[in-house]
Design an enzyme around this catalytic site. Sequence first.
Site, mmCIF file in Angstrom:
data_model
loop_
_atom_site.group_PDB
_atom_site.id
_atom_site.type_symbol
_atom_site.label_atom_id
_atom_site.label_comp_id
_atom_site.label_asym_id
_atom_site.label_seq_id
_atom_site.Cartn_x
_atom_site.Cartn_y
_atom_site.Cartn_z
ATOM 1 N N ASP A 294 40.761 45.748 35.374
ATOM 2 C CA ASP A 294 41.688 45.024 36.231
ATOM 3 C C ASP A 294 42.890 44.653 35.353
ATOM 4 O OD1 ASP A 294 42.617 43.295 38.373
ATOM 5 O OD2 ASP A 294 41.883 41.635 37.154
ATOM 6 N N ASP B 26 45.919 41.995 36.188
ATOM 7 C CA ASP B 26 46.226 40.557 36.172
ATOM 8 C C ASP B 26 44.973 39.751 35.861
ATOM 9 O OD1 ASP B 26 48.914 40.896 37.009
ATOM 10 O OD2 ASP B 26 48.252 41.095 39.078
HETATM 11 P P1 B16 Z 1 51.476 42.479 43.945
HETATM 12 P P2 B16 Z 1 44.886 42.667 39.992
HETATM 13 C C1 B16 Z 1 46.334 41.503 41.909
HETATM 14 O O1 B16 Z 1 46.262 42.202 40.712
HETATM 15 C C2 B16 Z 1 46.519 40.020 41.648
HETATM 16 O O2 B16 Z 1 45.371 39.462 41.026
HETATM 17 C C3 B16 Z 1 46.731 39.322 42.971
HETATM 18 O O3 B16 Z 1 46.899 37.934 42.751
HETATM 19 C C4 B16 Z 1 47.936 39.924 43.680
HETATM 20 O O4 B16 Z 1 48.143 39.318 44.953
HETATM 21 C C5 B16 Z 1 47.715 41.428 43.857
HETATM 22 O O5 B16 Z 1 47.482 42.010 42.575
HETATM 23 C C6 B16 Z 1 48.905 42.113 44.480
HETATM 24 O O6 B16 Z 1 49.981 42.044 43.604
HETATM 25 O O7 B16 Z 1 52.080 41.443 44.825
HETATM 26 O O8 B16 Z 1 52.130 42.570 42.579
HETATM 27 O O9 B16 Z 1 51.399 43.841 44.607
HETATM 28 O O10 B16 Z 1 44.188 41.410 39.575
HETATM 29 O O11 B16 Z 1 44.116 43.514 40.987
HETATM 30 O O12 B16 Z 1 45.421 43.464 38.824
HETATM 31 MG MG MG Z 2 42.665 40.141 38.270
#
Ligand code: B16
Ligand code: MG
Length: 212
Positions: free
Chosen positions: A9, A11
């Site tokens: 993952d 974030d």
């Molecule tokens: P975006 P991951 C996720 O990333 C985040 O944890 C989540 O908080 C966010 O809403 C989602 O990506 C979408 O992100 O707005 O940049 O498209 O943890 O799956 O890497």
């Molecule tokens: Mg994450």
Amino acid sequence: MKYKGIIFDLDGVLCSTDRFHFEAWKQTAEEVGAPFDETINMKLRGVSRMESLEIILSGSSKTFTDAEKERLATEKNDRYRKLLAQMSPADMPAAVRDALTALHNAGLKLAVGSSSKNAAYILEQLDANRYFDAVCDGTMIAHSKPDPEVFTKAAAMVGLAPEDCLVVEDAAAGLEAARAGGMDCAIVGTAPMPFEPTYHMQDVTKLPGTIL
Ligand code: B16
Ligand code: MG
């Protein structure tokens, strides 16, 4: 070795963009008169942008048209990208880079499996693309975590069966997605989980010592 590949993952695992999401969503919540704190923010981890917005709007007494929702999501993303612009390679610690190199040198395929549509930009800011054999992100999937699509697709991109891959996650939605995809899961950090993961560790630097 127990695994042939590892799917990370982004974030909360490879970098700490959670605080930027928090700041950007906080302003949205204020605008729509909805409560927002760390507990609500935790529910947004790993969940897509529009689903995250729906979670925030569920705390507001107002109703919103699809066009208003699109505007709110776009404005949040504009704020978020301004914060991402401050990131640099220094935001990925040397110890994390060393762990990725050790796993790669052990013969494992490494992939990213992120719900984010900003993953390519984040990896570029961190100068981290070179560690990965494949990147599967929010621009390539129809269903976000807890659906397993992002992880099963990442496994296919590196030519591996799901059961040969370990997912590394920080979020409950990601742990559920790994199980739904038939994969073991290592959880990093302290977020509450709905069930026990295969491994639990402080951060990714502990991964080589745990699985190699
Ligand atoms: P975006 P991951 C996720 O990333 C985040 O944890 C989540 O908080 C966010 O809403 C989602 O990506 C979408 O992100 O707005 O940049 O498209 O943890 O799956 O890497
Ligand atoms: Mg994450």
